[in-house]
Scaffold this motif. Structure first.
Motif, short mmCIF file in Angstrom:
data_model
loop_
_atom_site.label_atom_id
_atom_site.label_comp_id
_atom_site.label_asym_id
_atom_site.label_seq_id
_atom_site.Cartn_x
_atom_site.Cartn_y
_atom_site.Cartn_z
N GLY A 161 -8.12 49.50 -14.25
CA GLY A 161 -6.70 49.39 -14.55
C GLY A 161 -6.30 48.04 -15.12
O GLY A 161 -5.11 47.77 -15.31
N GLU A 162 -7.29 47.15 -15.41
CA GLU A 162 -6.97 45.84 -15.96
C GLU A 162 -6.69 45.95 -17.45
O GLU A 162 -7.41 46.62 -18.19
N PRO A 163 -5.63 45.29 -17.93
CA PRO A 163 -5.28 45.37 -19.36
C PRO A 163 -6.27 44.56 -20.21
O PRO A 163 -6.71 43.48 -19.81
N ARG A 164 -6.65 45.10 -21.35
CA ARG A 164 -7.53 44.40 -22.29
C ARG A 164 -6.95 44.52 -23.68
O ARG A 164 -6.18 45.45 -23.97
N GLU A 165 -7.29 43.57 -24.57
CA GLU A 165 -6.83 43.66 -25.95
C GLU A 165 -7.88 43.07 -26.90
O GLU A 165 -8.72 42.27 -26.49
N ALA A 166 -7.82 43.49 -28.14
CA ALA A 166 -8.72 43.00 -29.17
C ALA A 166 -8.03 43.11 -30.52
O ALA A 166 -7.01 43.82 -30.65
N TRP A 167 -8.56 42.41 -31.50
CA TRP A 167 -8.00 42.43 -32.85
C TRP A 167 -8.98 43.14 -33.77
O TRP A 167 -10.14 42.79 -33.85
N VAL A 168 -8.48 44.17 -34.47
CA VAL A 168 -9.33 45.01 -35.31
C VAL A 168 -9.05 44.70 -36.79
O VAL A 168 -7.91 44.79 -37.25
#
Length: 401
Positions: free
Chosen positions: A14-21
């Protein structure tokens, strides 16, 4: 046109993650996507990709292939050339492979070719220096990497050779190519020691040719030959009688033999040369040809005891340095001088040419250096400056008159 979008998701916990595509289309119309943890990295890659696509330099393989892949492909290329005898000797193949495997793969082999930069190559240089690798070796490693990347460019694996032009700097004097040749007194001590070794052979093996670990009977002559002609060891051991003109007094150099017994042309085109011989040396060689059992045109001038070429590594262990197995002292120990290698005899020869007044260009030709720069980098400091002093004396006398 390349675009960058932000992608968010949650992990299994349930931990939020993000990345740039980064999404872009290459010159062939194929769509690509690459993911980065930070926007700055995505922007850097976008600028690089847009430049490559616009100039037609984009290489899809560079995204997938690593430095290791480029090295492996290059080594296979060298192996094929070696099999076809296309100027790739066993020594060159092994040295280049060893340099790339030991020093490059270990540190930057994992980097994708698309992400390899000149800065990464500079970082490799610093890493090798910090590990205590000598400057000459570092330069050879970077040179090997540059050749591997150049081949990768030719195979459309990557658009540019980022190692080309990266310099290996050093502290003043560190890694300098300037040489210090042995003195005349040291050469005399070497000659005396070689004669002692030969006399020992005569005393222990009267009337017999040397065998096994015994020194060759041409030992003293061979040392003087190297110290006057300046031939490299690989060229001297490959020399056959047919290449000597004992009437005109000259030796034609066009062949060498490496540590693995591979005969090939000289190190470079400039290495193919003709070196004059002094009268005293010619007389000594004439006598040696009479005495030698291997005196045909195709026989080696300085053979081993069986008439084959002299294997340099064995020769050095058995004659030049002390043999621990037999407890026999080598020439350098008997001479009681600083430990030097056989190549120092070549340095001595070149230093005597300079002392005799030969021009730098003549020295380059006789030494077989590929470029004039090599000659001056190594021996420029040995050329007499008397003419410079005369010029300065004249200038100062005119000014103070």
């Amino acid at each position: 046109m390349a675009t960058i979008t932000k992608r968010k998701w949650k992990t299994g916990k349930g931990e939020p993650r993000e990345a740039w595509v980064l999404a872009y289309t290459d010159q062939a119309g194929k769509r690509h996507k690459e993911q980065f943890p930070r926007r700055k990295e995505a922007d850097t890659r976008r600028i690089e990709v847009e430049g490559q696509v616009s100039t037609g330099a984009f290489r899809e393989d560079a995204k997938k292939k690593t430095v290791v892949d480029a090295i492996d492909l290059f080594v296979k290329h060298l192996e094929k050339r070696h099999e076809r005898e296309e100027k790739v000797t066993t020594m060159y193949l092994r040295n280049t492979t060893g340099q790339l495997n030991t020093h490059v793969k270990m540190h930057i082999g994992h980097i994708k070719l698309s992400e390899l930069t000149a800065r990464a190559v500079s970082g490799l240089i610093d890493t090798l220096k910090d590990a205590g690798v000598g400057i000459p070796t570092v330069r050879r490693v970077i040179g090997a990497l540059s050749r591997a990347l150049r081949y990768a460019v030719s195979q459309d694996m990557v658009a540019a050779n980022v190692a080309q032009g990266v310099r290996v700097t050093s502290k003043r004097g560190e890694g300098s190519e300037k040489v210090t040749p042995p003195s005349k007194a040291e050469l005399a001590a070497i000659q005396k020691a070689a004669r002692e070794v030969e006399l020992t052979l005569v005393a222990t093996q009267p009337g017999k040719r040397p065998k096994g670990n015994q020194p060759p009977s041409w030992l003293t002559l061979g040392i003087m030959f190297a110290a006057t002609t300046g031939l490299r060891a690989s060229e001297q051991w490959a020399l056959r009688w047919g290449k000597l003109d004992l009437t005109a007094g000259s030796v034609k150099v066009d062949t060498r033999v490496d540590a693995f017994g591979t005969f090939s042309v000289t190190k470079s085109e400039a290495g193919t040369r003709e070196v004059p011989l002094g009268a005293a040396h010619v007389n000594a060689l004439k006598q040696w040809r009479i005495d030698s059992k291997f005196a045909g045109d195709d026989d080696f001038v300085f053979p081993d005891t069986e008439g084959s070429y002299t294997r340099h590594t064995n020769f050095m262990k058995r004659n030049w340095k002390s043999d621990k197995k037999t407890e026999r002292k080598g020439i350098i120990e008997l001479a009681a001088i600083e430990d030097i290698g056989w190549h120092a005899l070549r340095h001595f020869a070149i230093s005597t040419w300079i002392e005799a007044g030969l021009s730098p260009k003549a020295v380059q030709t006789l030494a077989g250096h590929a470029t004039f720069q090599i000659t001056m980098d190594r021996y420029g400091h040995l050329f007499p400056a008397e003419s410079h002093k005369i010029a300065m004396d004249k200038i100062s006398s005119d000014l103070f008159a």
